[in-house]
Design an enzyme around this catalytic site. Structure first.
Site, mmCIF file in Angstrom:
data_model
loop_
_atom_site.group_PDB
_atom_site.id
_atom_site.type_symbol
_atom_site.label_atom_id
_atom_site.label_comp_id
_atom_site.label_asym_id
_atom_site.label_seq_id
_atom_site.Cartn_x
_atom_site.Cartn_y
_atom_site.Cartn_z
ATOM 1 N N GLY A 1 38.224 31.339 45.079
ATOM 2 C CA GLY A 1 37.509 32.467 44.477
ATOM 3 C C GLY A 1 38.285 33.737 44.744
ATOM 4 N N LEU B 1 47.145 24.185 51.570
ATOM 5 C CA LEU B 1 46.819 22.781 51.304
ATOM 6 C C LEU B 1 45.463 22.431 51.909
ATOM 7 C CD1 LEU B 1 50.090 20.657 51.781
ATOM 8 C CD2 LEU B 1 48.918 21.247 49.658
ATOM 9 N N LYS C 1 33.178 57.562 47.977
ATOM 10 C CA LYS C 1 34.122 56.790 48.795
ATOM 11 C C LYS C 1 35.024 57.745 49.580
ATOM 12 C CE LYS C 1 35.839 52.709 47.321
ATOM 13 N NZ LYS C 1 36.636 51.725 46.588
ATOM 14 N N GLY D 1 38.688 22.615 49.660
ATOM 15 C CA GLY D 1 37.484 23.426 49.852
ATOM 16 C C GLY D 1 36.614 23.430 48.612
ATOM 17 N N ARG E 1 33.498 38.712 45.426
ATOM 18 C CA ARG E 1 33.873 38.562 44.017
ATOM 19 C C ARG E 1 34.361 37.131 43.743
ATOM 20 N NH1 ARG E 1 37.612 43.915 43.214
ATOM 21 N NH2 ARG E 1 38.101 43.517 45.406
ATOM 22 N N GLU F 1 51.895 43.778 44.832
ATOM 23 C CA GLU F 1 51.417 43.610 46.208
ATOM 24 C C GLU F 1 51.015 42.153 46.439
ATOM 25 O OE1 GLU F 1 51.522 45.622 48.856
ATOM 26 O OE2 GLU F 1 50.862 43.749 49.750
ATOM 27 N N PHE F 2 51.345 41.638 47.637
ATOM 28 C CA PHE F 2 51.077 40.224 47.932
ATOM 29 C C PHE F 2 50.105 40.027 49.095
ATOM 30 C CE2 PHE F 2 55.247 40.538 45.950
ATOM 31 C CZ PHE F 2 55.100 39.655 44.890
ATOM 32 N N CYS G 1 41.240 37.918 42.711
ATOM 33 C CA CYS G 1 42.581 37.829 42.129
ATOM 34 C C CYS G 1 42.943 36.499 41.474
ATOM 35 C CB CYS G 1 43.602 38.219 43.174
ATOM 36 S SG CYS G 1 43.419 39.971 43.551
ATOM 37 N N LYS H 1 41.117 35.740 38.047
ATOM 38 C CA LYS H 1 41.452 36.638 36.930
ATOM 39 C C LYS H 1 42.954 36.609 36.603
ATOM 40 C CE LYS H 1 42.514 41.113 39.063
ATOM 41 N NZ LYS H 1 43.951 41.045 39.135
HETATM 42 P P1 NAD Z 1 39.317 47.692 44.174
HETATM 43 O O1 NAD Z 1 38.318 47.458 43.125
HETATM 44 O O2 NAD Z 1 39.007 47.362 45.593
HETATM 45 O O3 NAD Z 1 39.749 49.251 44.168
HETATM 46 C C1 NAD Z 1 40.105 49.958 43.027
HETATM 47 C C2 NAD Z 1 39.827 51.453 43.278
HETATM 48 O O4 NAD Z 1 40.327 52.210 42.172
HETATM 49 C C3 NAD Z 1 38.334 51.788 43.376
HETATM 50 O O5 NAD Z 1 38.096 52.482 44.594
HETATM 51 C C4 NAD Z 1 38.075 52.702 42.168
HETATM 52 O O6 NAD Z 1 37.110 53.705 42.409
HETATM 53 C C5 NAD Z 1 39.449 53.300 41.938
HETATM 54 N N1 NAD Z 1 39.673 53.842 40.598
HETATM 55 C C6 NAD Z 1 39.347 53.310 39.389
HETATM 56 N N2 NAD Z 1 39.738 54.113 38.390
HETATM 57 C C7 NAD Z 1 40.352 55.184 38.955
HETATM 58 C C8 NAD Z 1 40.987 56.346 38.439
HETATM 59 N N3 NAD Z 1 41.076 56.579 37.128
HETATM 60 N N4 NAD Z 1 41.492 57.242 39.310
HETATM 61 C C9 NAD Z 1 41.403 57.027 40.643
HETATM 62 N N5 NAD Z 1 40.829 55.944 41.193
HETATM 63 C C10 NAD Z 1 40.306 55.026 40.363
HETATM 64 O O7 NAD Z 1 40.631 46.930 43.707
HETATM 65 P P2 NAD Z 1 41.710 46.136 44.616
HETATM 66 O O8 NAD Z 1 41.117 44.856 45.079
HETATM 67 O O9 NAD Z 1 42.283 47.087 45.597
HETATM 68 O O10 NAD Z 1 42.802 45.754 43.511
HETATM 69 C C11 NAD Z 1 43.616 46.723 42.909
HETATM 70 C C12 NAD Z 1 44.754 46.024 42.160
HETATM 71 O O11 NAD Z 1 45.605 45.350 43.100
HETATM 72 C C13 NAD Z 1 44.303 44.955 41.166
HETATM 73 O O12 NAD Z 1 45.195 44.967 40.071
HETATM 74 C C14 NAD Z 1 44.472 43.654 41.945
HETATM 75 O O13 NAD Z 1 44.703 42.546 41.104
HETATM 76 C C15 NAD Z 1 45.705 43.956 42.770
HETATM 77 N N6 NAD Z 1 45.782 43.215 44.038
HETATM 78 C C16 NAD Z 1 44.652 43.046 44.799
HETATM 79 C C17 NAD Z 1 44.749 42.380 46.022
HETATM 80 C C18 NAD Z 1 43.529 42.144 46.880
HETATM 81 O O14 NAD Z 1 43.621 41.385 47.840
HETATM 82 N N7 NAD Z 1 42.382 42.742 46.600
HETATM 83 C C19 NAD Z 1 46.001 41.924 46.482
HETATM 84 C C20 NAD Z 1 47.135 42.148 45.681
HETATM 85 C C21 NAD Z 1 47.012 42.792 44.462
HETATM 86 C C1 UGA Z 2 45.580 35.984 47.116
HETATM 87 C C2 UGA Z 2 47.049 35.726 47.497
HETATM 88 O O1 UGA Z 2 47.091 34.829 48.614
HETATM 89 C C3 UGA Z 2 47.754 37.032 47.866
HETATM 90 O O2 UGA Z 2 49.140 36.787 48.141
HETATM 91 C C4 UGA Z 2 47.619 37.999 46.697
HETATM 92 O O3 UGA Z 2 48.202 39.256 47.017
HETATM 93 C C5 UGA Z 2 46.161 38.201 46.366
HETATM 94 O O4 UGA Z 2 45.539 36.917 46.050
HETATM 95 C C6 UGA Z 2 45.975 39.068 45.162
HETATM 96 O O5 UGA Z 2 46.771 39.102 44.259
HETATM 97 O O6 UGA Z 2 44.949 39.732 45.181
HETATM 98 P P1 UGA Z 2 43.328 36.470 48.469
HETATM 99 O O7 UGA Z 2 42.672 36.170 47.164
HETATM 100 O O8 UGA Z 2 42.961 37.712 49.183
HETATM 101 O O9 UGA Z 2 44.929 36.518 48.271
HETATM 102 O O10 UGA Z 2 43.062 35.269 49.492
HETATM 103 P P2 UGA Z 2 43.677 33.802 49.691
HETATM 104 O O11 UGA Z 2 43.866 33.574 51.139
HETATM 105 O O12 UGA Z 2 44.837 33.554 48.820
HETATM 106 O O13 UGA Z 2 42.462 32.867 49.218
HETATM 107 C C7 UGA Z 2 42.066 32.803 47.856
HETATM 108 C C8 UGA Z 2 41.054 31.682 47.674
HETATM 109 O O14 UGA Z 2 41.671 30.412 47.851
HETATM 110 C C9 UGA Z 2 39.890 31.721 48.670
HETATM 111 O O15 UGA Z 2 38.699 31.369 48.022
HETATM 112 C C10 UGA Z 2 40.271 30.673 49.704
HETATM 113 O O16 UGA Z 2 39.180 30.124 50.381
HETATM 114 C C11 UGA Z 2 40.947 29.639 48.818
HETATM 115 N N1 UGA Z 2 41.908 28.783 49.546
HETATM 116 C C12 UGA Z 2 43.034 29.312 50.091
HETATM 117 C C13 UGA Z 2 41.651 27.421 49.639
HETATM 118 O O17 UGA Z 2 40.612 26.918 49.143
HETATM 119 N N2 UGA Z 2 42.561 26.636 50.275
HETATM 120 C C14 UGA Z 2 43.706 27.131 50.821
HETATM 121 O O18 UGA Z 2 44.505 26.331 51.391
HETATM 122 C C15 UGA Z 2 43.944 28.510 50.725
#
Ligand code: NAD
Ligand code: UGA
Length: 437
Positions: free
Chosen positions: A261, A254, A36, A257, A332, A152-153, A264, A267
């Site tokens: 999924g 609102l 990566k 769908g 996912r 993070e949001f 986040c 889980k």
């Molecule tokens: P991700 O799976 O996309 O990325 C995680 C990265 O961490 C990977 O690249 C992996 O190789 C790396 N990693 C794992 N172990 C490591 C180590 N020991 N040292 C260095 N790198 C390492 O995950 P993500 O979707 O970015 O989510 C990260 C966190 O943020 C989760 O807790 C998630 O719940 C939270 N979060 C995600 C989102 C989102 O939209 N994806 C939004 C808000 C919060």
């Molecule tokens: C969600 C939150 O919106 C973020 O604020 C948060 O940071 C993130 O999770 C996280 O913790 O990872 P995300 O999962 O990326 O973000 O996307 P969303 O836009 O929230 O959608 C989540 C799921 O809900 C999708 O499957 C989407 O299609 C569904 N959804 C969303 C609906 O079915 N109806 C809606 O009105 C909105």
């Protein structure tokens, strides 16, 4: 402006890294995945996120953003260390802390002076204090640190906008010095308005889970109302829009769908549920949201089976949209996985199309056919199901589709196709919670 290392260059790490460097900080995104990092160093962005390539390139060119797999060196060269690794679900439902724990180990081994250890990963309430205890126990005299929870949001698909123009930034810390430094790294946002909410660590951790759970609950609620609308002759779009005009409710999240999924909501709800069970606090609403979401996915499958005359066995079904929402390649926990599993279980043939997520889904299903063109996927099919609200699907050429489909059955789980046109062209269709024309 600070020197920052972000450990974990995934969705959150990369967006945070490019956003904080855009604010003028010097940021290293560090990851154990060497490939990566090599990709990033050669200009390849490993995920699809609108606008990410542009902001990454700009900040790499200005030498504010770089990528490294030398995590110890990155830690030593930075004052703020941000943990952004994954916290997936274990089989029991709680958060798997393996990745966070191993990052904390690496930090312990490489701390050589005052640093802020900041967690951005979504972690169970109480994690911050556990990390503080590990760090305190491991340090020799004279090494100092502060701990911050900075959840993070951002949403996938609009991650940059969410990061650069956030509703709020939560900074959970008991240290005035650390709070000052965190305000400094977000200073550009702080100049125009003050979106920073300063709390203790546990509160910051709870805000993240409470926010995600509430949004998920809102979706499950509107999905159930939509299902009821179908049985009583009400239309969910009018219901939701009128509900949303009430400022106390708001019109966001609102949209009915196929069930939520993503990496986040599913889980995080399970993780909060596990925490509440451990603390012996009943959370009925949380369980209801989880169960309603499982039901919603099953209801979509039943709808598809009922729609297609003679059942699904040996029928070719075009599945349009594989990602869990539009504008991401992330599959996912996507509802598309459930519908594909259902079609296969019933002996149907899946013809899948997604503008960018075919590759991600091919890791889950090797046996189905993937198409690079939406009309190729639809050609000769007996049924079509729209699973993701990609703009491309809002503007489908329906007369052409009518001609190339074997049988004209359409299930629109996102309610984005005009019912008027479907009905005018003689399709047999279904969607979620609408009064059919
Ligand atoms: P991700 O799976 O996309 O990325 C995680 C990265 O961490 C990977 O690249 C992996 O190789 C790396 N990693 C794992 N172990 C490591 C180590 N020991 N040292 C260095 N790198 C390492 O995950 P993500 O979707 O970015 O989510 C990260 C966190 O943020 C989760 O807790 C998630 O719940 C939270 N979060 C995600 C989102 C989102 O939209 N994806 C939004 C808000 C919060
Ligand atoms: C969600 C939150 O919106 C973020 O604020 C948060 O940071 C993130 O999770 C996280 O913790 O990872 P995300 O999962 O990326 O973000 O996307 P969303 O836009 O929230 O959608 C989540 C799921 O809900 C999708 O499957 C989407 O299609 C569904 N959804 C969303 C609906 O079915 N109806 C809606 O009105 C909105």
């Amino acid at each position: 402006m600070k020197n920052i290392t972000i450990i974990g260059a995934g969705y959150v790490g990369l967006v945070t890294g490019s956003g904080l460097s855009e604010f003028g900080n010097r940021v290293v995104c560090a990851d154990i995945d060497k490939n990566k990092i090599l990709d990033l160093n050669s200009g390849k962005i490993p995920i699809y996120e609108p606008g990410l390539d542009e902001i990454v390139n700009r900040n790499v060119n200005s030498e504010r953003l770089s990528f490294s797999y030398d995590i110890p060196a990155s830690i030593k060269n930075s004052e703020v260390i941000i943990i952004a690794v994954g916290t997936p679900q274990t089989e029991k439902g709680d958060a798997n802390m393996f990745y966070v724990d191993s990052v904390v180990d690496t930090i312990v081994q490489n701390l050589d002076g005052y640093k802020i250890i900041c967690t951005k990963s979504t972690v169970p309430i109480g994690t911050g204090n556990k990390i503080i205890n590990i760090l305190k126990k491991s340090f020799s005299e004279g090494i100092d640190f502060d701990y911050v929870s900075n959840p993070e949001f951002l949403r996938e698909g609009s991650a940059l906008k969410d990061f650069l123009w956030p509703d709020r930034i939560v900074v959970g810390t008991t240290s005035k010095k650390a709070y000052g430094i965190m305000c400094d790294i977000y200073r550009l946002l702080y100049i125009n308005r003050n979106p920073i909410k300063h709390t203790n660590i546990e509160t910051a951790e709870m805000i993240k889970y409470a926010s995600n759970s509430f949004l998920a609950l809102k979706i499950s609620y509107i999905n159930e109302i939509a299902n009821l609308c179908e049985s009583v002759g009400a239309d969910i779009h009018d219901v939701a829009s009128a509900m949303g005009q009430d400022g106390r409710i708001s019109d966001k999240f609102l949209h009915p769908g196929p069930g939520f999924g993503g990496s986040c909501f599913p889980k995080d709800l399970e993780s909060l549920n596990a925490i509440s069970k451990e603390k012996n606090i009943k959370m009925e609403t949380l369980n209801a949201a989880i169960n309603a979401n499982k039901n919603q996915k099953e209801i979509m499958a039943i709808k598809l089976e009922n729609l297609i005359e003679g059942g699904i066995e040996n029928k070719k079904i075009a599945v349009l949209g594989l990602s869990f929402k539009a504008n991401t390649d992330d599959v996912r926990e996507s509802s598309s996985i459930d519908i594909i599993n259902f079609i296969l279980k019933k002996g149907g043939i899946v013809r899948a199309y997604d503008p960018i997520a075919n590759h991600s889904m091919s890791k889950f299903f090797r046996e189905i056919s993937y198409f690079d063109d939406v009309y190729d996927a639809i050609n000769g099919s007996d049924g079509l199901v729209v699973m993701t609200e990609w703009n491309e699907f809002r503007a489908l050429d329906l007369p052409r589709i009518k001609k190339i489909m074997n049988n004209a059955y359409i299930l629109d789980t996102r309610n984005i196709i005009s019912m008027l046109e479907l009905s005018r062209l003689g399709f047999v269709y279904d969607n979620v919670g609408r009064v059919k024309i």
